[in-house]
Scaffold this motif. Structure first.
Motif, PDB file in Angstrom:
ATOM      1  N   LEU A  58      51.864  17.423  23.871  1.00  0.00           N
ATOM      2  CA  LEU A  58      51.477  18.426  22.885  1.00  0.00           C
ATOM      3  C   LEU A  58      50.041  18.913  23.051  1.00  0.00           C
ATOM      4  CD1 LEU A  58      53.107  16.804  19.731  1.00  0.00           C
ATOM      5  CD2 LEU A  58      54.036  18.653  21.137  1.00  0.00           C
ATOM      6  N   ARG A  59      49.172  18.116  23.644  1.00  0.00           N
ATOM      7  CA  ARG A  59      47.767  18.529  23.701  1.00  0.00           C
ATOM      8  C   ARG A  59      47.467  19.475  24.862  1.00  0.00           C
ATOM      9  NH1 ARG A  59      46.330  12.671  25.196  1.00  0.00           N
ATOM     10  NH2 ARG A  59      46.206  12.669  27.479  1.00  0.00           N
ATOM     11  N   GLU A  60      48.424  19.677  25.779  1.00  0.00           N
ATOM     12  CA  GLU A  60      48.196  20.549  26.921  1.00  0.00           C
ATOM     13  C   GLU A  60      48.753  21.950  26.671  1.00  0.00           C
ATOM     14  OE1 GLU A  60      46.245  19.654  29.095  1.00  0.00           O
ATOM     15  OE2 GLU A  60      46.312  17.471  29.232  1.00  0.00           O
ATOM     16  N   PRO A  61      48.250  22.978  27.372  1.00  0.00           N
ATOM     17  CA  PRO A  61      48.774  24.342  27.218  1.00  0.00           C
ATOM     18  C   PRO A  61      50.265  24.413  27.533  1.00  0.00           C
ATOM     19  CG  PRO A  61      46.704  24.352  28.439  1.00  0.00           C
ATOM     20  CD  PRO A  61      47.102  22.918  28.301  1.00  0.00           C
ATOM     21  N   ALA A  62      50.995  25.177  26.740  1.00  0.00           N
ATOM     22  CA  ALA A  62      52.460  25.226  26.853  1.00  0.00           C
ATOM     23  C   ALA A  62      52.911  25.670  28.236  1.00  0.00           C
ATOM     24  CB  ALA A  62      53.028  26.136  25.774  1.00  0.00           C
ATOM     25  N   ASP A  63      52.231  26.673  28.843  1.00  0.00           N
ATOM     26  CA  ASP A  63      52.689  27.162  30.146  1.00  0.00           C
ATOM     27  C   ASP A  63      52.473  26.131  31.239  1.00  0.00           C
ATOM     28  OD1 ASP A  63      49.939  27.376  30.002  1.00  0.00           O
ATOM     29  OD2 ASP A  63      49.845  29.288  31.089  1.00  0.00           O
ATOM     30  N   TRP A  64      51.374  25.356  31.140  1.00  0.00           N
ATOM     31  CA  TRP A  64      51.113  24.311  32.137  1.00  0.00           C
ATOM     32  C   TRP A  64      52.137  23.185  32.010  1.00  0.00           C
ATOM     33  CZ3 TRP A  64      49.589  19.102  31.936  1.00  0.00           C
ATOM     34  CH2 TRP A  64      49.133  18.560  33.137  1.00  0.00           C
ATOM     35  N   VAL A  65      52.429  22.755  30.792  1.00  0.00           N
ATOM     36  CA  VAL A  65      53.413  21.693  30.585  1.00  0.00           C
ATOM     37  C   VAL A  65      54.780  22.132  31.097  1.00  0.00           C
ATOM     38  CG1 VAL A  65      54.613  20.322  28.851  1.00  0.00           C
ATOM     39  CG2 VAL A  65      52.172  20.699  28.631  1.00  0.00           C
ATOM     40  N   GLU A  66      55.112  23.391  30.900  1.00  0.00           N
ATOM     41  CA  GLU A  66      56.398  23.881  31.414  1.00  0.00           C
ATOM     42  C   GLU A  66      56.445  23.807  32.937  1.00  0.00           C
ATOM     43  OE1 GLU A  66      59.362  27.779  31.204  1.00  0.00           O
ATOM     44  OE2 GLU A  66      57.478  27.766  30.080  1.00  0.00           O
ATOM     45  N   GLN A  67      55.339  24.146  33.608  1.00  0.00           N
ATOM     46  CA  GLN A  67      55.301  24.018  35.063  1.00  0.00           C
ATOM     47  C   GLN A  67      55.501  22.568  35.491  1.00  0.00           C
ATOM     48  OE1 GLN A  67      51.972  26.071  37.136  1.00  0.00           O
ATOM     49  NE2 GLN A  67      51.546  27.007  35.141  1.00  0.00           N
ATOM     50  N   VAL A  68      54.824  21.645  34.794  1.00  0.00           N
ATOM     51  CA  VAL A  68      54.981  20.218  35.108  1.00  0.00           C
ATOM     52  C   VAL A  68      56.436  19.803  34.936  1.00  0.00           C
ATOM     53  CG1 VAL A  68      54.395  17.875  34.363  1.00  0.00           C
ATOM     54  CG2 VAL A  68      52.598  19.608  34.571  1.00  0.00           C
ATOM     55  N   ALA A  69      57.045  20.208  33.825  1.00  0.00           N
ATOM     56  CA  ALA A  69      58.431  19.828  33.548  1.00  0.00           C
ATOM     57  C   ALA A  69      59.375  20.359  34.623  1.00  0.00           C
ATOM     58  CB  ALA A  69      58.841  20.340  32.174  1.00  0.00           C
ATOM     59  N   LEU A  70      59.175  21.581  35.051  1.00  0.00           N
ATOM     60  CA  LEU A  70      60.069  22.168  36.058  1.00  0.00           C
ATOM     61  C   LEU A  70      59.892  21.498  37.415  1.00  0.00           C
ATOM     62  CD1 LEU A  70      59.839  25.949  35.074  1.00  0.00           C
ATOM     63  CD2 LEU A  70      61.637  24.297  34.496  1.00  0.00           C
ATOM     64  N   GLU A  71      58.649  21.167  37.788  1.00  0.00           N
ATOM     65  CA  GLU A  71      58.425  20.451  39.046  1.00  0.00           C
ATOM     66  C   GLU A  71      59.061  19.060  38.994  1.00  0.00           C
ATOM     67  OE1 GLU A  71      57.210  21.446  41.875  1.00  0.00           O
ATOM     68  OE2 GLU A  71      56.627  23.452  41.191  1.00  0.00           O
ATOM     69  N   CYS A  72      58.911  18.388  37.851  1.00  0.00           N
ATOM     70  CA  CYS A  72      59.512  17.059  37.699  1.00  0.00           C
ATOM     71  C   CYS A  72      61.033  17.146  37.755  1.00  0.00           C
ATOM     72  CB  CYS A  72      59.059  16.428  36.390  1.00  0.00           C
ATOM     73  SG  CYS A  72      57.305  15.992  36.334  1.00  0.00           S
ATOM     74  N   LEU A  79      62.293  18.887  25.192  1.00  0.00           N
ATOM     75  CA  LEU A  79      61.168  17.980  25.416  1.00  0.00           C
ATOM     76  C   LEU A  79      60.105  18.145  24.340  1.00  0.00           C
ATOM     77  CD1 LEU A  79      60.773  18.338  29.299  1.00  0.00           C
ATOM     78  CD2 LEU A  79      61.410  16.253  28.082  1.00  0.00           C
ATOM     79  N   ARG A  80      59.838  19.378  23.961  1.00  0.00           N
ATOM     80  CA  ARG A  80      58.821  19.621  22.940  1.00  0.00           C
ATOM     81  C   ARG A  80      59.251  19.048  21.591  1.00  0.00           C
ATOM     82  NH1 ARG A  80      54.246  22.192  22.346  1.00  0.00           N
ATOM     83  NH2 ARG A  80      54.384  22.947  24.502  1.00  0.00           N
ATOM     84  N   GLY A  81      60.508  19.251  21.229  1.00  0.00           N
ATOM     85  CA  GLY A  81      60.989  18.710  19.960  1.00  0.00           C
ATOM     86  C   GLY A  81      60.896  17.197  19.922  1.00  0.00           C
ATOM     87  N   LEU A  82      61.265  16.559  21.035  1.00  0.00           N
ATOM     88  CA  LEU A  82      61.179  15.100  21.087  1.00  0.00           C
ATOM     89  C   LEU A  82      59.718  14.640  21.055  1.00  0.00           C
ATOM     90  CD1 LEU A  82      62.620  12.407  21.311  1.00  0.00           C
ATOM     91  CD2 LEU A  82      62.752  12.722  23.794  1.00  0.00           C
ATOM     92  N   ALA A  83      58.849  15.365  21.740  1.00  0.00           N
ATOM     93  CA  ALA A  83      57.422  15.008  21.748  1.00  0.00           C
ATOM     94  C   ALA A  83      56.822  15.119  20.353  1.00  0.00           C
ATOM     95  CB  ALA A  83      56.662  15.910  22.721  1.00  0.00           C
ATOM     96  N   GLU A  84      57.210  16.140  19.617  1.00  0.00           N
ATOM     97  CA  GLU A  84      56.682  16.304  18.251  1.00  0.00           C
ATOM     98  C   GLU A  84      57.096  15.139  17.366  1.00  0.00           C
ATOM     99  OE1 GLU A  84      58.229  20.113  17.305  1.00  0.00           O
ATOM    100  OE2 GLU A  84      56.554  21.210  18.244  1.00  0.00           O
ATOM    101  N   TRP A  85      58.323  14.662  17.542  1.00  0.00           N
ATOM    102  CA  TRP A  85      58.767  13.496  16.767  1.00  0.00           C
ATOM    103  C   TRP A  85      58.025  12.242  17.227  1.00  0.00           C
ATOM    104  CZ3 TRP A  85      61.196   9.041  18.580  1.00  0.00           C
ATOM    105  CH2 TRP A  85      61.661   8.162  17.590  1.00  0.00           C
ATOM    106  N   GLU A  86      57.922  12.050  18.549  1.00  0.00           N
ATOM    107  CA  GLU A  86      57.333  10.810  19.058  1.00  0.00           C
ATOM    108  C   GLU A  86      55.836  10.726  18.778  1.00  0.00           C
ATOM    109  OE1 GLU A  86      56.497   8.123  22.956  1.00  0.00           O
ATOM    110  OE2 GLU A  86      57.164  10.185  23.257  1.00  0.00           O
ATOM    111  N   ALA A  87      55.184  11.864  18.613  1.00  0.00           N
ATOM    112  CA  ALA A  87      53.741  11.849  18.380  1.00  0.00           C
ATOM    113  C   ALA A  87      53.371  11.053  17.133  1.00  0.00           C
ATOM    114  CB  ALA A  87      53.216  13.282  18.262  1.00  0.00           C
ATOM    115  N   GLY A  88      54.315  10.886  16.214  1.00  0.00           N
ATOM    116  CA  GLY A  88      54.035  10.135  15.004  1.00  0.00           C
ATOM    117  C   GLY A  88      54.398   8.669  15.076  1.00  0.00           C
ATOM    118  N   VAL A  89      54.890   8.190  16.227  1.00  0.00           N
ATOM    119  CA  VAL A  89      55.319   6.798  16.347  1.00  0.00           C
ATOM    120  C   VAL A  89      54.103   5.885  16.514  1.00  0.00           C
ATOM    121  CG1 VAL A  89      56.601   5.144  17.757  1.00  0.00           C
ATOM    122  CG2 VAL A  89      57.582   7.394  17.263  1.00  0.00           C
TER     123      VAL A  89
END
Length: 513
Positions: free
Chosen positions: A271-285, A320-330
């Motif tokens: 969540l703390r990184e720019p959305a477009d950069w995280v999307e690039q990371v996700a697609l490469e992964c 991934l974003r929805g799950l990250a938003e939930w997990e951020a509070g764990v």
């Protein structure tokens, strides 16, 4: 094998570039080593520094014959200085250090003795992290004969280790000198796969690893996703060249899936990184998951990480974003139920559980099987935690405030299902109970003088999280009885003082001050 009288036992190789005052702690630790100056050497490689670093190192070498300096043109990366350092090293063993880290006073002596005792090609000494993580599980105990099968060696891929110099020469193991990410991984993984024996020394903190506040982080500002994950594929190629398809290869591949992919696509880090950069990371992964990993790689992960992997493989960035938003509070909720001190022996009873926000992390329980409840729609097999339930554990960790040493305390623990109130039938959460008993006469090999903080460390279904416990102890001397430190209560200002200060603030506002 022992070193001859003319051959140093250890050569410490240090790349240095514009180190400034940050190098002084390393220098001081080298000058304090319990090995005699004639028994080890330090080879500093000045990578074309433009500040006073070169002059400082020349001054140091002039005063201490066992310290040498090599000056090279700037390469802009630590790989070439390390290779130059090895080429100039004379020691039986070589240790790679960074210029802003430092050693324990007996580190080189203990590392070399352990290497000789076990005839090891590689020795990994216990590390303390300062603002950065270190491989905690690897250092639970000494491991004279650690392998990639029987120990979590793959969790330790930085170069800060002791290597037999003849082993490096025999296999021509060197750092790739072009600017690239994960150059340590290429070097260390190949060394692990070729080593005849690797040993882990865990009973003494040998190396203090720091993250400076002014150091760059591998984030959107410093990481090009396409280039980074191309470099990661090169590391996977090394693994594949030395292993056959099967459980070992899956286990090794799982390290990069867990640490270099899933960890960047979860919780607060996502969540703390720019959305477009995280999307690039996700697609490469996603490409690597689909193209390089056998099914057994993700299958060996805990359920939370399996879920993230499945969403990544499907290029489901929104999921991934929805799950990250939930997990951020764990987080871990932990309490001390009781503690007792008998002489030098401390006993602590702790209870803890995982919570997301104000609610415990829930499981569904039916017919002896468990599934984790996550805010995603995935195959139930991915969410199944039945086998993982038995792997959950609660540890109690002591950290010495002055030196950063961490010690796992001996614990007896159990895990219980507790019905989740108001969540419907069949929903439970795991409650962990641990009793830790430790003798401060032997903790940290008896080196206990100072202040010790206690933490609960909970491992459950893909999380390993710490919670500070409200217990602090101080030992007046090594091996002495611990005395609890009770924080002083904050004094509230007297009523008249508070009224006076409030009237003064009101008056200042009225007067425009």
């Amino acid at each position: 094998m022992t070193a001859s009288t003319n051959v140093p036992k250890v050569s410490v190789v240090v790349p240095a570039y514009n180190s400034g005052p940050h190098i002084e702690r390393l220098i001081a630790s080298l000058l304090r080593q319990s090995l005699q100056p004639g028994e080890f050497e330090a080879v500093f490689v000045d990578d074309g520094s433009t500040d006073s670093t070169g002059a400082r190192l020349d001054e140091l070498a002039a005063a201490h014959p066992h310290i040498r300096v090599v000056h090279i043109d700037n390469s802009g990366w630590p790989s070439r200085p390390r290779n130059v350092g090895v080429a100039n090293a004379r020691g039986e063993y070589v240790f790679f250090s960074d210029d802003d880290d430092w050693f324990g006073d007996e580190a080189l002596e203990r590392l070399h003795a352990y290497a000789v005792e076990n005839d090891a090609d590689i020795v990994i000494g216990k590390m303390a992290g300062h603002g950065r993580s270190v491989p905690r599980e690897l250092f639970r105990r000494d491991r004279p004969d650690a392998t990639l099968d029987n120990a979590p060696l793959i969790d330790s891929l930085t170069a800060h280790k002791l290597f037999r110099r003849s082993f490096l020469e025999e296999h021509e193991i060197r750092f790739v000198e072009e600017k690239r990410r994960l150059e340590d991984h290429l070097f260390v993984v190949r060394a692990f796969l070729l080593s005849k024996r690797t040993s882990v020394l865990s009973n003494y903190v040998c190396y203090h690893h720091i993250r400076r506040e002014d150091a760059g982080n591998v984030t959107a500002q410093g990481l090009d996703p396409a280039g980074y994950y191309a470099n990661l594929r090169d590391v996977l190629d090394v693994v594949d060249a030395h292993t056959e398809p099967g459980p070992l290869r899956d286990k090794l591949h799982r390290r990069w899936l867990r640490n270099e992919m899933v960890s960047r696509l979860r919780g607060k880090r996502f969540l703390r990184e720019p959305a477009d950069w995280v999307e690039q990371v996700a697609l490469e992964c996603g490409k690597i998951v689909r193209e390089r990993f056998a099914p057994g790689v993700a299958a060996g992960l805990p359920p939370l990480q399996r879920a993230i992997t499945a969403l990544t493989a499907a290029d489901d960035v929104a999921g991934l974003r929805g799950l990250a938003e939930w997990e951020a509070g764990v987080r871990v909720q932990a309490r001390v139920d009781d503690h007792r001190v008998d002489g030098t022996v401390l006993t602590v009873d702790v209870t803890a559980h995982l919570a997301s926000g104000d609610l415990p992390v829930a499981l569904t329980a039916s017919d002896g099987r468990y599934q984790i409840v996550l805010p995603v729609d995935l195959d139930p097999e991915i969410l199944d935690v039945t086998a993982r339930r038995a792997m959950a554990r609660l540890d109690v960790v002591a950290r010495r405030k002055e030196g950063g040493e961490e010690c796992f305390l001996p614990v007896e623990f159990r895990v219980e299902d507790e019905p989740l109130q108001g969540a419907g039938q069949g929903r439970v959460h795991l409650v962990h109970h641990a009793t830790a008993t430790v003798d401060f006469a032997t903790l940290n090999s008896g080196r206990t003088e100072g202040t010790w903080l206690l933490k609960a460390r909970l491992t459950e279904n893909g999380w390993t999280e710490d919670a500070r416990l409200p217990l602090t102890f101080r030992c007046a001397a090594d091996g002495a009885a611990p005395v609890r430190v009770v924080p002083a209560a904050k004094k509230k200002p007297a009523l008249h003082r508070r009224v006076r200060n409030r009237l003064r603030r009101v008056a200042n506002r009225l007067l425009g001050r």
